[in-house]
Design an enzyme around this catalytic site. Structure first.
Site, PDB file in Angstrom:
ATOM      1  N   ARG B  70       0.828  -1.216   0.000  1.00  0.00           N
ATOM      2  CA  ARG B  70       0.000   0.000   0.000  1.00  0.00           C
ATOM      3  C   ARG B  70       0.858   1.260   0.000  1.00  0.00           C
ATOM      4  O   ARG B  70       0.439   2.294  -0.487  1.00  0.00           O
ATOM      5  CB  ARG B  70      -0.900   0.011   1.243  1.00  0.00           C
ATOM      6  CG  ARG B  70      -1.955  -1.085   1.241  1.00  0.00           C
ATOM      7  CD  ARG B  70      -2.958  -0.882   2.371  1.00  0.00           C
ATOM      8  NE  ARG B  70      -3.912  -1.974   2.420  1.00  0.00           N
ATOM      9  CZ  ARG B  70      -3.867  -2.956   3.304  1.00  0.00           C
ATOM     10  NH1 ARG B  70      -2.905  -2.990   4.221  1.00  0.00           N
ATOM     11  NH2 ARG B  70      -4.774  -3.914   3.292  1.00  0.00           N
ATOM     12  N   LYS B 179       3.627 -18.219   6.994  1.00  0.00           N
ATOM     13  CA  LYS B 179       2.789 -18.708   8.082  1.00  0.00           C
ATOM     14  C   LYS B 179       2.190 -17.520   8.829  1.00  0.00           C
ATOM     15  O   LYS B 179       2.773 -16.446   8.761  1.00  0.00           O
ATOM     16  CB  LYS B 179       3.604 -19.600   9.013  1.00  0.00           C
ATOM     17  CG  LYS B 179       4.471 -18.837  10.023  1.00  0.00           C
ATOM     18  CD  LYS B 179       4.943 -19.727  11.103  1.00  0.00           C
ATOM     19  CE  LYS B 179       5.687 -18.945  12.151  1.00  0.00           C
ATOM     20  NZ  LYS B 179       4.977 -18.564  13.312  1.00  0.00           N
ATOM     21  N   ASP B 208       7.460 -22.592   6.175  1.00  0.00           N
ATOM     22  CA  ASP B 208       7.770 -22.669   7.587  1.00  0.00           C
ATOM     23  C   ASP B 208       9.285 -22.525   7.625  1.00  0.00           C
ATOM     24  O   ASP B 208      10.008 -23.466   7.315  1.00  0.00           O
ATOM     25  CB  ASP B 208       7.335 -24.025   8.164  1.00  0.00           C
ATOM     26  CG  ASP B 208       7.665 -24.120   9.650  1.00  0.00           C
ATOM     27  OD1 ASP B 208       8.489 -23.321  10.126  1.00  0.00           O
ATOM     28  OD2 ASP B 208       7.102 -24.991  10.332  1.00  0.00           O
ATOM     29  N   HIS B 209       9.755 -21.340   7.979  1.00  0.00           N
ATOM     30  CA  HIS B 209      11.177 -21.064   7.767  1.00  0.00           C
ATOM     31  C   HIS B 209      12.082 -21.974   8.599  1.00  0.00           C
ATOM     32  O   HIS B 209      13.260 -22.109   8.300  1.00  0.00           O
ATOM     33  CB  HIS B 209      11.504 -19.586   8.023  1.00  0.00           C
ATOM     34  CG  HIS B 209      11.439 -19.186   9.459  1.00  0.00           C
ATOM     35  ND1 HIS B 209      10.302 -18.693  10.028  1.00  0.00           N
ATOM     36  CD2 HIS B 209      12.364 -19.226  10.434  1.00  0.00           C
ATOM     37  CE1 HIS B 209      10.544 -18.434  11.303  1.00  0.00           C
ATOM     38  NE2 HIS B 209      11.781 -18.747  11.574  1.00  0.00           N
ATOM     39  N   LYS B 213      16.275 -24.258   7.840  1.00  0.00           N
ATOM     40  CA  LYS B 213      17.493 -24.219   8.660  1.00  0.00           C
ATOM     41  C   LYS B 213      18.293 -25.504   8.450  1.00  0.00           C
ATOM     42  O   LYS B 213      17.732 -26.592   8.425  1.00  0.00           O
ATOM     43  CB  LYS B 213      17.127 -24.062  10.140  1.00  0.00           C
ATOM     44  CG  LYS B 213      16.520 -22.703  10.485  1.00  0.00           C
ATOM     45  CD  LYS B 213      16.151 -22.661  11.960  1.00  0.00           C
ATOM     46  CE  LYS B 213      15.487 -21.339  12.305  1.00  0.00           C
ATOM     47  NZ  LYS B 213      16.397 -20.191  12.251  1.00  0.00           N
ATOM     48  N   ASP B 266       1.280 -19.970  17.209  1.00  0.00           N
ATOM     49  CA  ASP B 266       2.449 -19.315  16.630  1.00  0.00           C
ATOM     50  C   ASP B 266       3.610 -20.279  16.432  1.00  0.00           C
ATOM     51  O   ASP B 266       4.393 -20.125  15.491  1.00  0.00           O
ATOM     52  CB  ASP B 266       2.878 -18.150  17.539  1.00  0.00           C
ATOM     53  CG  ASP B 266       3.868 -17.222  16.857  1.00  0.00           C
ATOM     54  OD1 ASP B 266       3.614 -16.849  15.692  1.00  0.00           O
ATOM     55  OD2 ASP B 266       4.899 -16.884  17.471  1.00  0.00           O
ATOM     56  N   HIS B 271       5.965 -24.887  13.473  1.00  0.00           N
ATOM     57  CA  HIS B 271       7.388 -25.226  13.623  1.00  0.00           C
ATOM     58  C   HIS B 271       7.585 -26.537  14.376  1.00  0.00           C
ATOM     59  O   HIS B 271       8.297 -27.435  13.937  1.00  0.00           O
ATOM     60  CB  HIS B 271       8.130 -24.137  14.412  1.00  0.00           C
ATOM     61  CG  HIS B 271       8.131 -22.796  13.762  1.00  0.00           C
ATOM     62  ND1 HIS B 271       8.125 -22.629  12.400  1.00  0.00           N
ATOM     63  CD2 HIS B 271       8.157 -21.548  14.287  1.00  0.00           C
ATOM     64  CE1 HIS B 271       8.132 -21.331  12.125  1.00  0.00           C
ATOM     65  NE2 HIS B 271       8.157 -20.665  13.252  1.00  0.00           N
TER      66      HIS B 271
END
Lengths: 332, 520
Positions: B70, B179, B208-209, B213, B266, B271
């Site tokens: 925006r 996410k 899902d970062h 890893k 969360d 995770h």
């Protein structure tokens, strides 16, 4: 990192006694470095030092330059200042100027740790060092060489080709070849577009400018090995349909560095050329598949990084070995 | 020897020069569109990741990066903001010339509302222009790095403006979704219903970062590239498993979002469930995306449903009070900005999970995640069973159970705890630890997860992304807990001090089984 060095006599007992004060907590490899060229000694020591500081490893420097005075230095680097047992790296520098092949082989046999690969970085070019080289070979898994390390001409590459014919069982790593990875990436990048893959099979001319010969021979041979060309003489390949691909090279610029490459297909010209920034190549295409110039970053090609790759990438490299064989055919 | 162009598994002609190179397949030419491009994630993570992909020669020769949000930016203003973010956050340091100018040519910006189809028409024009000028070939990756509330709207407008895959006749279209995927089972299903109207499952990449890893990827390597672990990786030898994702930070500037989410939504639902699946799954038949995701899904399906009546027995929740982190006083959760002063949101969640299959029957998996805990730690700890017979050790010697710990962050590595004889004339036994650390073991630092994940999505490799069936099942697992927690005020909140190990109720959860948590 806590580093402690002690100078002791070059006797195996004295070195072992000094090493016994500590134990490597983890070891990933033994690196044996042979130096017989005083002019390159400092350069090689610096690179070997960078590697041994970064990895938990045992490094054995066999110094044949005469710059030492018959002694040995034992250096241990602890993981932290508090610890006396947790050692990150060990390094032994020995004066081997007067040592015979059996003595040098005994150093390697007695001091290198078991259970991890032993890598020999052979920086020597002297013919009189050959017996020592032959004596060390049975003890190493990987031989590290630099065919454009000290000279611009093709002599070192000829020796490497000859060695590989006799000892195909030894895992070879040539820093000159490994230095070319960013250029290979760049050339491959031209043809990642599926619409251009067909162009690879209509290449008619390769022109390479480099500071030493190994780079040109390797790049051309790599292309040939990937595309099914056969070497024909010193300056050409033949493709599967019998078409001739001219191979031209020009020695120009800094040793160990490629300056430019041009591939001519039947319809287009693919160019890559180092810019004023030696870490960046300008690439563009002219002809039917013309592309605007764009910049291509050359990834790290410092020797410490190459050494890292050489020790981390285990196993025979069949792409390299094929390219080396083709280079040998061009050199015949 | 390669003598002709071969085909990749997706039917694309393979470049024969790529064999043996650092990247065996460069992504197709494409545009990447970032929705929410003026946001914090773009600034801190995504643009630095793209820059480093460029430096590593992993971006294709023809690419376009288009920001959409925006905020009003010109192309040049957006480029300047992105350069600033690289200079500040890139792991490789500030962007340097001449590469930056070359990179910047590929960046453009479209300003607009996420529910205004006209703005999406503008976006379409920008992408078509890139196709002509940058040679991006009609391939499009849409990255939704926006608040979840606008996911549906963006997907809908993509379709209405002709940017959906059905209208893309020249290339591929993929959507990459940050996410959380939904806020509960119903909303996740509703979101999926909308997304699937426009995109097929194979075109959807749910991020899902954690999965990007290195140590998370190493879980599979540890299990399936070694022969010594798999034989004991089962109910015969494993006593219990603890999966921990502990943070020292509070909600920071995310109070408004977090107060409607909580630790279960969360962290645990995504995770931690992904870690559970990786550690408990069967060996996949192949290393491709669907073979691995099939096995992960099977594990989640086998998780025993937590009966509503058992929620209080098998879970614990907490909310942090004021306390101290690293010696510095920090406020309680209810004093954080944008948090309701009487909030019932949990900042700590612990769940006991059982997996009903042959491998894991009766082995408890204890999952926990919380904010403002004593240390930042993410790890998986496999605790093996006690010795069947005590042969060694003086009276008073503790013969600890063997524990294998996979450390995910901040340390990255593996640690094995075992018993050894203390030097001396007597047979004293003491527990010792053998550690492998990625940094010192390989002498290289792991690349940030986003670099890996963006590169994979561009290449079309979905291995490290979560498939819908797994997302849905993970929601099904946590829903009874969410329902219970939402409908029952926890009068004990706040019930743990910032900087502590968590609430006493979590300790009781394990104490009932005769176990205790590993110290955070």
């Amino acid at each position: 990192m806590n580093v402690e060095s002690s100078t002791v006599s070059s006797s195996l007992d004295a070195i072992r006694a000094q090493l016994a004060h500590t134990r490597l907590s983890t070891s990933t490899f033994n690196l044996v470095v042979w130096i017989d060229d005083p002019a390159r000694r400092d350069w090689i020591l610096e690179r070997a030092g960078m590697l041994s500081e970064k990895y938990p490893s045992f490094t054995l420097i066999l110094d044949h330059t005469g710059a030492r005075s018959g002694d040995a230095t034992v250096t241990t680097a602890a993981q932290d200042a508090e610890s006396i047992f947790s050692v990150r790296g060990e390094r032994v520098d020995i004066d081997v100027a007067g040592a015979d092949a059996a003595t040098v082989a005994a150093y390697v046999n007695e001091l290198c740790g078991p259970g991890v690969p032993t890598i020999l970085w052979w920086s020597g070019m002297r013919e009189e060092s050959r017996p020592i080289f032959e004596a060390l070979l049975p003890q190493v898994q990987t031989l590290l060489f630099d065919s454009s390390g000290g000279a611009r001409d093709e002599e070192a590459m000829r020796k490497l080709v000859a060695f590989h014919k006799v000892h195909p069982e030894v895992e070879l790593r040539d820093l000159a070849w490994m230095r070319l990875r960013p250029w290979q990436d760049m050339i491959a990048n031209f043809f990642d577009d599926p619409a251009l893959i067909g162009e690879l099979f209509s290449i008619r001319r390769i022109h390479i400018e480099s500071g030493s010969d190994s780079e040109a021979f390797y790049l051309a041979s790599w292309l040939a090995s990937r595309l099914g060309w056969a070497p024909t003489g010193h300056d050409a390949f033949t493709d599967r349909k019998g078409g001739r691909i001219a191979f031209e090279r020009k020695r120009i610029g800094d040793i160990r560095r490629v300056q430019s490459i041009c591939l001519d297909s039947e319809t287009s010209w693919y160019h890559g050329e180092v810019t004023d920034d030696p870490g960046v190549v300008r690439v563009w295409v002219e002809g039917e598949h013309a592309r605007e110039p764009r910049l291509f970053p050359l990834q790290a090609i410092d020797n410490a990084s190459l050494l890292e790759r050489a020790v981390l990438e285990t196993g025979a490299d069949d792409v390299f070995e094929t390219a080396l064989r083709f280079a040998g055919a061009l050199l015949e | 020897m390669t003598t002709s162009a071969t085909q990749t598994t997706d039917g694309v002609a393979a470049n024969p020069l790529r064999k043996g190179l650092s990247v065996n397949r460069i992504p197709d030419a494409c545009n990447i569109v970032f929705f929410g491009a003026s946001g914090d994630l773009m600034k801190r993570m995504l643009m630095p990741a793209l820059w480093n992909l460029r430096l590593a020669d992993i971006l294709p020769a023809n690419y376009g990066i288009v920001g959409f949000s925006r905020s009003a930016f010109s192309d040049d203003e957006f480029r300047a903001a992105m350069k600033e973010s690289i200079d500040q956050f890139s792991r490789t340091g500030p962007a340097k010339e001449p590469l930056w100018s070359d990179f910047a040519k590929h960046i453009s910006y479209v300003s607009g509302d996420f529910d205004d189809v006209n703005c999406f028409h503008k976006l379409r024009e920008a992408l078509e222009q890139n196709d002509k000028e940058l040679g991006t070939g009609g391939n499009r990756l849409f990255y939704l790095s926006t608040p979840p509330s606008v996911f549906t709207s963006i997907v809908d407008q993509l379709d209405k403006s002709g940017l959906g895959p059905r209208d893309n006749k020249t290339g591929w279209s993929r959507v990459l979704i940050e996410k959380p995927f939904g806020t509960d089972l119903d909303s996740a299903r509703a979101l999926q219903a909308e997304v699937s109207k426009v995109f097929e499952e194979k075109q959807v990449y749910r991020i899902d970062h954690y999965l990007g890893k290195e140590p998370v990827q190493d879980i599979m390597a540890l299990r399936f590239a070694n022969v010594i672990f798999e034989p004991v990786w089962n109910r015969r030898y494993v006593d219990s498993v603890q999966i921990t994702a502990a943070e020292t930070v509070g909600v920071e500037r995310r109070g408004g979002y977090y107060d409607n989410a909580g630790a279960l939504r969360d962290m645990i639902q995504n995770h931690v469930m992904n870690l559970l699946a990786l550690v408990a799954m069967e060996p996949p038949v192949a290393s491709d995306a669907d073979s691995i995701r099939d096995e992960k899904f099977k594990v989640l399906r086998a998780v025993r449903a937590i009966d509503r009546t058992r929620v209080t027995l098998d879970t614990a929740r907490g909310q942090y009070d004021e306390g101290a982190i690293a010696g510095q006083p920090v406020p309680g959760y209810r004093q954080e900005p944008d948090v309701r002063p009487d909030s019932n949101t949990e900042t700590y969640a612990a769940v006991k999970v059982l997996i009903d299959n042959w491998r894991w029957a009766d082995v408890p998996f204890y999952l926990r995640s919380g904010k403002r805990l004593a240390h930042k730690t993410s790890e998986i700890a496999i605790r093996f069973k006690s010795l069947p017979h005590r042969l060694f050790g003086e009276a008073g010697d503790a013969l600890d159970n063997n524990v294998l710990v996979m450390k995910i962050q901040p340390e990255e590595g593996i640690s094995l705890r075992f018993n050894a004889k203390v030097p001396g004339p007597r047979m004293h036994i003491r527990s010792v630890s053998m550690d492998f650390n990625y940094g010192t073991g390989f002498g290289v630092l792991s690349a940030p997860a986003y670099e890996r994940l963006i590169g994979d999505a561009m290449r079309g490799d979905a291995t490290l992304f979560t498939r819908w069936d797994a997302v849905e099942t993970a929601w099904e697992i946590v829903m009874p807990i969410l329902d219970r927690w939402q409908n029952a005020i926890d009068e004990s909140f706040p019930n743990y001090s910032a900087g502590s190990q968590g609430p006493p109720s979590a300790d009781r959860l394990l104490a009932m089984d005769g176990r205790e948590w590993r110290r955070i």
